[in-house]
Scaffold this active site. Sequence first.
Site, PDB file in Angstrom:
ATOM      1  N   GLY A 356       0.806  -1.193   0.000  1.00  0.00           N
ATOM      2  CA  GLY A 356       0.000   0.000   0.000  1.00  0.00           C
ATOM      3  C   GLY A 356       0.850   1.259   0.000  1.00  0.00           C
ATOM      4  O   GLY A 356       1.805   1.355   0.759  1.00  0.00           O
ATOM      5  N   THR A 357       0.504   2.206  -0.847  1.00  0.00           N
ATOM      6  CA  THR A 357       1.307   3.415  -0.991  1.00  0.00           C
ATOM      7  C   THR A 357       0.435   4.642  -1.152  1.00  0.00           C
ATOM      8  O   THR A 357      -0.759   4.555  -1.436  1.00  0.00           O
ATOM      9  CB  THR A 357       2.225   3.327  -2.231  1.00  0.00           C
ATOM     10  N   THR A 358       1.066   5.807  -0.997  1.00  0.00           N
ATOM     11  CA  THR A 358       0.429   7.065  -1.356  1.00  0.00           C
ATOM     12  C   THR A 358       1.478   7.924  -2.057  1.00  0.00           C
ATOM     13  O   THR A 358       2.664   7.610  -2.026  1.00  0.00           O
ATOM     14  CB  THR A 358      -0.152   7.773  -0.121  1.00  0.00           C
ATOM     15  N   GLY A 436      -0.265   5.307  -6.002  1.00  0.00           N
ATOM     16  CA  GLY A 436      -0.373   4.150  -5.142  1.00  0.00           C
ATOM     17  C   GLY A 436      -1.000   3.029  -5.954  1.00  0.00           C
ATOM     18  O   GLY A 436      -1.395   3.224  -7.100  1.00  0.00           O
TER      19      GLY A 436
END
Length: 538
Positions: A356-358, A436
């Site tokens: 999970g990323t932003t 993301g």
Amino acid sequence: MAAGGSSAGSASGGAVAAGHEETVRAAAEVLAEGGNAFDAACAGIAAACVCEPVLASLGGGGFLLAEPAGGEARLYDFFVDTPGRRPGARAGELDFEAVEADFGTARQVFHIGLGATAVPGVPAGLETVARELGRLPLARSLAPAVALAREGCALRPIDVAVAAVVAPIVTACDPLRDLHCGPGGDLRRSGEHLVQPALAETLERLAREGAAPFYDGELATRLAAFCREAGGQLTAVDLAGYRVRRRKPLAVEWAGAEILTNGPPSHGGLLIAFALRLLEETAPVGEEARGGFGSRRQLERLGRAMALTNRARVESGLAAAEAEASAEAAGAALLDPALVARYRAELRGRPGVARGTTHLSVIDRAGNAAAASLSNGEGCGRVLPGSGIHLNNMLGEEDLNPLGFHAWPTGVRLGSMMAPTLARAADGAMLALGSGGSNRLRTAILQVLINCLQHGMAPAAAVAAPRLHVEQGVQLEPGFEPAALEGLAGEGLAGLGRPTLWPAPNLFFGGVHLVRRDARGRLEAAGDPRRGGAAAVV
């Protein structure tokens, strides 16, 4: 500011696009007070650690791709390191457990606990970028995040949905339950506030003392003791040895543009470059644009390029630079032969993480550009006592452990799918973007680049346009030409069978946050509504 939309205007202070309106607000505030793009990026990174706590944390890592106006671009790698083997620690004694995340239509197993935590990099990254590229003191850039943590941040529907998916993680210890749950024990609802006084104090300490306490000071001592006593693997030696790495970005020319992205030991940028090379080799640049966005021909070619990229990735493991396209792609190499040997050496033995990323993109009025991507994995379900820092779970990634858990190479920088990207178009326009979305982020970035550079779309249109993803089947968002979909439904795409058409745009297809500065200095920004994106021009 425009949440889930776009913003445009003349170049007064700068433009920002990110995954949360508070992240954008923090960066925009610093721009308005005279900070440059790199000060604003530091402000946004810190704010994301407060208002996007499932995706970003001071206990995680990330990358920032920077191009100073008139200067040379550089990639700041402050992603996580694997620790050494703690003397006397045995796998059965580690704090390490499997939990199931519920995605509604599917369930996925994640591994959490202190035994899944790698060496964090965000505090060191913030201090380094601010010192080397910023105009303002780090304390000024962190002030919005401090206020946000102390005063509270309202939950959005997407925040509630993301927390529900990883509910076993965000309720795994008392500090996380206190943050994410109400008095009755249920997860907080949209509109409720996350208040984080301990994190506010930690951010103030970072502003006051820099990153030193996190790596060879009191916080480092506390983290090493926590791991020693509660089943973690990090030691004081691991923390003291952490360093931010500066690298030359991976560069590729395509459609008359120079594209810069994250290179080895990470592999997301390599796979984007590979797909662009396939599209360039199989047809002259510009031909696809004449075919029209969303046409059957475009979908077939794009789907074929994605399928071949996946094949190259699988056949070479994480050493994607060694792969060559199949005969159908006319033998196009992933990279220039002169670079393959160097990239092969950098990738060999470097595990990679897709979690999970932003993302945050900034361009200021002077033309400084920054693209920053962050990840905490899903978080390990443990908070460093007294700090408000939710630690990462990067060592709980199954792809990282093909020989079984806890068999990773020690003391190495992990690779990542994250691919913060800058592009200089043929007409002089500058783009800053990233996404993301785990494995889908590379295809999301790829398609937005194509939309901007080949189809001439404005940022809002390029981000909102429907997307395709090919991986274990073909997935399509709604919005493509009916005639194209009818043909694909009958004959399939790229030999992969009939595609699945989603009923609405979905966060599955990534969340690209994009800023564009044209040759005249006009700024536009677009946050991806799929992931609660927001944008502002200051």
